[in-house]
Structure formats: C-alpha cells, structure tokens
Design a protein around this motif. Structure first.
Motif, mmCIF file in Angstrom:
data_model
loop_
_atom_site.group_PDB
_atom_site.id
_atom_site.type_symbol
_atom_site.label_atom_id
_atom_site.label_comp_id
_atom_site.label_asym_id
_atom_site.label_seq_id
_atom_site.Cartn_x
_atom_site.Cartn_y
_atom_site.Cartn_z
ATOM 1 N N VAL A 106 0.822 -1.073 0.079
ATOM 2 C CA VAL A 106 0.067 -0.103 -0.092
ATOM 3 C C VAL A 106 0.773 1.120 -0.030
ATOM 4 O O VAL A 106 1.963 1.384 0.762
ATOM 5 N N SER A 107 0.422 2.277 -0.816
ATOM 6 C CA SER A 107 1.117 3.700 -0.883
ATOM 7 C C SER A 107 0.239 4.577 -0.686
ATOM 8 O O SER A 107 -0.728 4.670 -1.412
ATOM 9 N N VAL A 108 0.553 5.434 0.272
ATOM 10 C CA VAL A 108 -0.451 6.805 0.408
ATOM 11 C C VAL A 108 0.404 8.012 0.531
ATOM 12 O O VAL A 108 1.441 7.943 1.277
ATOM 13 N N TYR A 159 4.084 15.579 12.888
ATOM 14 C CA TYR A 159 3.644 14.422 13.563
ATOM 15 C C TYR A 159 2.278 14.159 13.387
ATOM 16 O O TYR A 159 1.871 12.983 13.081
ATOM 17 N N GLU A 160 1.478 15.131 13.311
ATOM 18 C CA GLU A 160 0.000 14.842 13.040
ATOM 19 C C GLU A 160 -0.076 14.422 11.662
ATOM 20 O O GLU A 160 -1.010 13.489 11.542
ATOM 21 N N ASP A 161 0.285 15.192 10.542
ATOM 22 C CA ASP A 161 0.200 14.791 9.106
ATOM 23 C C ASP A 161 0.683 13.361 8.902
ATOM 24 O O ASP A 161 0.079 12.718 8.246
ATOM 25 N N LEU A 162 1.848 13.256 9.496
ATOM 26 C CA LEU A 162 2.434 11.695 9.332
ATOM 27 C C LEU A 162 1.294 10.584 9.894
ATOM 28 O O LEU A 162 1.335 9.410 9.356
ATOM 29 N N GLY A 163 1.075 10.894 11.035
ATOM 30 C CA GLY A 163 0.155 9.970 11.992
ATOM 31 C C GLY A 163 -1.241 9.843 10.859
ATOM 32 O O GLY A 163 -1.573 8.589 10.648
ATOM 33 N N ILE A 164 -1.834 10.969 10.377
ATOM 34 C CA ILE A 164 -2.895 10.837 9.350
ATOM 35 C C ILE A 164 -2.709 9.924 8.288
ATOM 36 O O ILE A 164 -3.419 9.045 7.912
ATOM 37 N N THR A 165 -1.517 10.143 7.610
ATOM 38 C CA THR A 165 -0.993 9.472 6.205
ATOM 39 C C THR A 165 -0.965 7.861 6.945
ATOM 40 O O THR A 165 -1.274 6.986 6.230
ATOM 41 N N PHE A 166 -0.036 7.663 8.131
ATOM 42 C CA PHE A 166 0.214 6.329 8.384
ATOM 43 C C PHE A 166 -1.369 5.661 8.657
ATOM 44 O O PHE A 166 -1.496 4.423 8.134
ATOM 45 N N GLY A 167 -2.239 6.353 9.297
ATOM 46 C CA GLY A 167 -3.227 5.701 9.612
ATOM 47 C C GLY A 167 -4.348 5.273 8.243
ATOM 48 O O GLY A 167 -4.765 4.483 8.206
ATOM 49 N N THR A 197 4.603 10.696 2.538
ATOM 50 C CA THR A 197 4.331 9.463 1.816
ATOM 51 C C THR A 197 4.623 8.218 2.782
ATOM 52 O O THR A 197 5.725 8.158 3.417
ATOM 53 N N VAL A 198 3.775 7.326 3.040
ATOM 54 C CA VAL A 198 3.787 6.164 3.585
ATOM 55 C C VAL A 198 3.409 4.676 2.625
ATOM 56 O O VAL A 198 2.321 4.898 1.952
ATOM 57 N N ARG A 199 4.433 3.821 2.721
ATOM 58 C CA ARG A 199 4.347 2.865 1.903
ATOM 59 C C ARG A 199 4.374 1.722 2.845
ATOM 60 O O ARG A 199 5.358 1.578 4.003
ATOM 61 N N LEU A 200 3.341 0.544 2.707
ATOM 62 C CA LEU A 200 3.641 -0.428 3.626
ATOM 63 C C LEU A 200 3.712 -1.775 2.985
ATOM 64 O O LEU A 200 3.030 -1.859 1.848
ATOM 65 N N ALA A 233 -2.857 4.652 5.261
ATOM 66 C CA ALA A 233 -2.343 3.457 4.655
ATOM 67 C C ALA A 233 -2.883 2.388 5.321
ATOM 68 O O ALA A 233 -3.073 1.120 4.589
ATOM 69 N N CYS A 234 -2.808 2.185 6.739
ATOM 70 C CA CYS A 234 -3.173 1.170 7.564
ATOM 71 C C CYS A 234 -4.687 0.794 7.041
ATOM 72 O O CYS A 234 -5.141 -0.595 6.850
#
Length: 208
Positions: free
Chosen positions: A5-7, A71-79, A17-20, A81-82
């Motif tokens: 997954v990539s968001v 931190y907030e934006d990365l948390g939202i992006t990681f969430g 960008t978060v890739r899982l 993606a999950c």
C-alpha cells in the motif's frame, strides 16, 4: 491479496508518503524510516519490528517544519495507509482488530485497535509521570502522531500506559504494544473472509 500500500498526503504545509509491505519485515527496514528525528524513527522501528510490516516513510519538510504539523500529518497518512490495507484485504480475511502488551524493563503499556470507521483515541497515563520530552522529541508530539493515526485510519485506539519511570522505556513500551496490535489487525484469517472488525460491517452514506 494486496501486500503493498502506498499513500501520499499533500497539503500547503507538508507532503508525506507512507508505503507498507505486509509480506514481511525487510532486512533493511531501518533505512526506510526517513523521519526528521532519530528517536521518532526509533519508535517507528518498534512498530515495524513487532508488527512484521515493512514501513517506508518519506517527508518533504523543505517549506514547513512546525513539529505539531509534522507528527499529526504523518500520523494521518500512516493511519490512512493502514485503513487502506485492512479494507483492500477484507476479502482475504484481514482481521481488522488486535491488541498487544509492550514491556521493557520497568515500563509496560497495553494497546487495542479496531478498524470500524470510527475515529476515537484514548491514551491514559494517570499511573505514571509522562516526561515532557525524550531524546529531543516532545511527548505531546508523539501523542499527536497517535491521535492523527486514528483520524486517518478511522479506527478506535486505546492505549494504557501502566508502568514506567524512564521516558525512553515508556515510549518503547507504547510503540511495541501498538506494533503488536497492528500486526494482529493486519493478520489474514481465512475464517474471516469478507468479515469486518465490527458486526455493522462497512459504512456507507447516501447524500442527495
């Protein structure tokens, strides 16, 4: 089954960008966690290690460096993606819920997560003294990351920090428990094909 997954989330303030990759933990997983703060990267390492998910992070912070937003934006992006992984793999039995206990030396934390399209975050630490800062990272910002995760994932997240004196250990226990819970939520259980975490199932809205 969709392992990858990539968001990417872009605003006028940041680009994340978060890739899982849920097929397993890459041997070079540490090098993929490109954050601005070594201690924060270390916390994300714990999520990856305990969940078995390879997490790749990219941040564009050239034009914006306010810590709360990062931190907030990365948390939202990681969430996000999950959440995407859970729903993309529902037909293959993605569990969508899980819990875990994280411990290290004197510190202990409990975590439970359920992906039910309901954004709710509850983090309790009334039994311990949460440090204002650990390794140049504010506890407030780590809490903001977890709260942002709930917003992006539309999940319910409960974390109870039960014990701890050393700030480094406290947060390691938290992120270890979070990683365990997340790994269990990602687990593909053949007996749960097309089943959601809650009996209400997928949520739909009709707007006229």
């Amino acid at each position: 089954m969709k392992n990858n997954v990539s968001v990417t989330r872009k605003t006028s303030e940041s680009a994340m960008t978060v890739r899982l990759d849920a097929s397993g933990l890459a041997t070079d997983y540490r090098t993929k966690l490109k954050t601005h703060a070594p201690f924060f990267s270390h916390m994300l390492e714990h999520i990856a290690w305990r969940s078995g998910i390879t997490i790749e992070i990219e941040m564009n912070l050239a034009d914006f460096t306010l810590q709360h937003v990062i931190y907030e934006d990365l948390g939202i992006t990681f969430g996000k993606a999950c959440r995407t992984y859970i729903w993309d793999n529902k037909a293959d039995g993605a569990t969508g819920y899980g819990d875990g206990i994280g411990i290290i030396d004197e510190a202990k934390a409990l975590c439970a997560v359920s992906f039910e399209e309901r954004a709710y975050c509850d983090i309790t630490y009334d039994k311990i003294q949460l440090p204002a800062e650990t390794e140049n990272v504010l506890s407030e910002d780590l809490l903001t990351f977890l709260e942002g995760f709930c917003q992006g994932a539309l999940c319910t997240l409960h974390i109870d920090i039960e014990k701890g004196v050393n700030g480094h250990h406290i947060w390691e226990a938290v992120f270890r428990s979070f990683g365990i819970a997340l790994g269990r939520a990602f687990y593909l259980d053949p007996s749960r094909k097309n089943l959601s975490a809650g009996v209400a199932g997928a949520v739909t809205f009709t707007i006229e």
